[in-house]
Every structure is written in structure tokens, then in C-alpha cells.
Design a protein around this motif. Sequence first.
Motif, short mmCIF file in Angstrom:
data_model
loop_
_atom_site.label_atom_id
_atom_site.label_comp_id
_atom_site.label_asym_id
_atom_site.label_seq_id
_atom_site.Cartn_x
_atom_site.Cartn_y
_atom_site.Cartn_z
N ILE A 188 25.82 -49.37 31.94
CA ILE A 188 24.90 -48.68 31.03
C ILE A 188 24.10 -49.66 30.20
O ILE A 188 22.93 -49.46 29.94
CB ILE A 188 25.61 -47.64 30.12
N TYR A 189 24.74 -50.78 29.85
CA TYR A 189 24.00 -51.77 29.05
C TYR A 189 22.84 -52.36 29.85
O TYR A 189 21.70 -52.40 29.37
CB TYR A 189 24.96 -52.88 28.61
N GLU A 190 23.11 -52.74 31.07
CA GLU A 190 22.05 -53.37 31.87
C GLU A 190 20.96 -52.38 32.26
O GLU A 190 19.78 -52.71 32.29
CB GLU A 190 22.65 -54.05 33.09
N THR A 191 21.38 -51.15 32.53
CA THR A 191 20.39 -50.12 32.85
C THR A 191 19.46 -49.91 31.67
O THR A 191 18.24 -49.87 31.83
CB THR A 191 21.11 -48.80 33.19
N TYR A 196 23.66 -42.37 28.52
CA TYR A 196 24.18 -43.52 27.78
C TYR A 196 25.37 -43.14 26.91
O TYR A 196 26.38 -43.85 26.86
CB TYR A 196 23.09 -44.14 26.90
N GLU A 197 25.23 -42.01 26.21
CA GLU A 197 26.28 -41.63 25.28
C GLU A 197 27.57 -41.28 26.02
O GLU A 197 28.66 -41.70 25.63
CB GLU A 197 25.83 -40.43 24.45
N PHE A 198 27.42 -40.52 27.11
CA PHE A 198 28.58 -40.15 27.92
C PHE A 198 29.21 -41.42 28.49
O PHE A 198 30.43 -41.59 28.44
CB PHE A 198 28.13 -39.19 29.03
N GLY A 199 28.37 -42.31 28.95
CA GLY A 199 28.85 -43.57 29.51
C GLY A 199 29.62 -44.38 28.48
O GLY A 199 30.61 -45.04 28.79
N ARG A 200 29.15 -44.30 27.24
CA ARG A 200 29.81 -45.02 26.17
C ARG A 200 31.25 -44.55 26.01
O ARG A 200 32.17 -45.33 25.80
CB ARG A 200 29.04 -44.78 24.88
N TYR A 201 31.45 -43.22 26.11
CA TYR A 201 32.81 -42.69 26.02
C TYR A 201 33.61 -43.02 27.26
O TYR A 201 34.79 -43.38 27.18
CB TYR A 201 32.77 -41.18 25.82
N VAL A 202 32.96 -42.89 28.42
CA VAL A 202 33.67 -43.12 29.68
C VAL A 202 34.12 -44.57 29.78
O VAL A 202 35.19 -44.87 30.30
CB VAL A 202 32.77 -42.73 30.88
N ALA A 203 33.32 -45.48 29.21
CA ALA A 203 33.63 -46.91 29.30
C ALA A 203 35.01 -47.21 28.75
O ALA A 203 35.67 -48.14 29.19
CB ALA A 203 32.58 -47.71 28.55
#
Lengths: 212, 201
Positions: A124-127, A105-112
Motif C-alpha cells: 500500500i505504501y508503494e502504490t 489504503y485504510e483497509f490495507g492499513r488494518y490488514v497489514a
Amino acid sequence: MKRTYYPNYFSIEDIFVTQEKIPCTAEQKLSKLGFLDPSSSDSIDLQAGQNVELPLWYILQVQTDKSRNQFYKVHIPDIYKSTYGEICRADATAIDLGKLNKYFYEFGRYVAAFDRNGFVGKMIYETCRSRMKYLKDLCNNINSETRNDHKLDYIELQLFEVGSKTNRNLYEWLQKNTINIKTSEMVINHRKRRRALMEAENAVSASQRSQS
Amino acid sequence: MDPEEIEFIGENVSTGIIPNFNFEAIHLISNTIGPFKAGLPMYVPLWLGIHMKKQQKCRLVLPTWIDRDLLEDKKEEEKRDPNFTKMPCENYMVVSKLLFTHAADDIPNIDEVKTLIKDIFDIRQAKLRSTIDLVLIGNSSMESDIKVSFNNLTLLEINTARPFLPFANDLIARLERVYQQHSSNLNDTTQSASHFSSSTY
């Protein structure tokens, strides 16, 4: 986990997350940065169009404009691409997030931030949304034997630990007749005696100095 | 918060006793208890009542809600109401558990009362679980208009949901913010792009 996780400058998890490598392509010739690509360490400059994997913290620093980065073109890592997105949409609980990335989630937050289609943020939100109920059920049915194959992300693991601890404590309380009240974990971690300890240490070092 | 701490808080509830000894008043920081007169009913905190009961110095007067008929009504009400109903005591689980352990001989129909309390607790737990599920997955379509009620929950029951529920909600909310932020970025860029293209035509 005593409080909810929120990334900050000093949080060790945040530092770990930003150590992750992210695939990039140099947009222009970058002088004297050839060392960034370990496969071609002999060339001094980084040529335009060369692919390198760079740590996230570096990319976050060199980028000036959120959506367009003039030095590097940032690629979305494979785990946030549509194939995994499909799996997450089909059954988010089946996917082994811990194996994809420990800080999914955290990595995804940056990648987003680099994703111009807005797909990663949605994914990531829906997952997360669909996995939380599963995680809650997992906490409620805690069995010491079925511990190992949970397939959890780091934050989920923390949540699982607090959640199952709550349930275990309640279960124990309902079973036992009388329990003596224990010192709360928070109070133990207070270390109220720190000053006394420090004074003792100071006294020891002072006496050593006077001896020498 | 551990259940033991909740028990500690719950023990402070005032309960009636009939002492069988004479003693002067006890002065405590929180309040003064006593004086004790043999045979004269009085109110003391539950912890003291239990302590004296163990030494056989008093008889406990049961709270009025430890009663089979009343609890049966309560159970029916709890079953019918989709929300949580108001419990007769703020810490009913704690008080009933302590009384069942230490004053079992004073409670008429103890087995039935025990079962009823357990039933009520289980009904409420089941309700709480389905409410939490609603909070966690209910509005996956970005509509934040679900309404849940956590009214009338007792301390012990709230603590079965804590800290997992608030922490999980924090995570969801954080990711939701990321999602909304980037989807609004997306809208901005598409809007500006369409604006740009229309102006060039």
C-alpha cells in the motif's frame, strides 16, 4: 475536506472501513458462536477449522496479541495478495483501486497488522507513492468532461476534489477582472447563530407546553 | 485559501499616488491616511489608490518593478536559477493584476509588461510542479535525503500547491509509518527466530 484525513474513534470513514468483512478460520472450537457462520446456522458451536467472514471491528476487538490470534486465524483478503501486488508494482496508475475496495489504503492499513510477511504494508505504501504524482497531474488538468473514469480510492477522491478546486479557483481568478470576496466555507459552517436558533426553539416548545 | 482572499491581503500593500484634491486625514483602525494635498505625492494602501483612481481623484505612481527592462532581467534570472528567485514584490501577481485592470493607461509598454509577468509566473509554476513531483515520488526507495527548496515563493504560488500537497504527504507519511512498523515487526520476529534456532543448536 478541510483537513487531512486521520482516523479517529468518531470518524465515519473509519467506521465504514472497519465494517469490511475479512476471511478467518476458527483456530479452536468456539462454543455458541455458530451463528457467526450464516451458511451453517443450525450448528450451535463454531468448529475448529471452520471458515467464516467476520467484520474487521470484531477481529480487532477479540485479538489480544497482534501477531498471533488464539481464536481466529486471519487470512489476507485477495486484493492484498501478490497478484495485485504485481500489478501495482508494474503500473500502479492502471489499477482501479475504487473497484478493489473503496477504502483501499485504510483497509490495507488494518490488514497489514495481520500480515506476518510485511507484504501488505509495503504494497500500500508503494502504490500510494507512485499514484500521488498521477493524482496531482489529474488535478492540474481538470476538465469537466473527463470526470468519470478516475479509478480512485476514497481518500484519493477527496484529495482530487480539493486539488482540482484549488486549480479551478486559481484559473477563475486569473481570468476574471474583479471578484468580490466571498464568505469562507469555514465561516459558513461555524453556525454562529446556533445559540439564537436554540433559544427560539426553546421558546416555541415552552409556549406549546404552557398551551397543553 | 481562495485567490480572492490572497488578493484581499495583497491589496494592502502601500502604493504611491498623486491626489488631485484636498482633504483632511482619514482615520482607520489600522492606520491614518492623509491628509491629502492636491499634487503632493503620498503613500496609501493599494485598495484605496485603486478606488480613488476609479473616481479619477488621483494618479497612481507605479511600483518601480513594473518596468520592461527590470522584468526582462528578472525573467532571465528566474530561467537560470534552479531555485526560486526573490520577487520584487511579495504579491506581484495580485498587484500587477490590479494595476493592469485599473491603471492600464498609466503603464508604459503594458502589453510587453503583461507578457513578461505571465512568463515569470509560468516559469515559476513549472519549477513548482517539478519540485512537487520530486517530493511526491522522489524517494520511493525509502531514502529521505532529497532536498527541495520552497524559498521565495509568493503567497499565491504556495496556494496553488495547497492543500493538496500537505494532505497527500500526510497520507504517504501515514502509510510509510505502517510499512516501517510492520517491517520492523518482521525483522524482530526473524531475529528472535534466528536467535532461538541458534540457541537450540
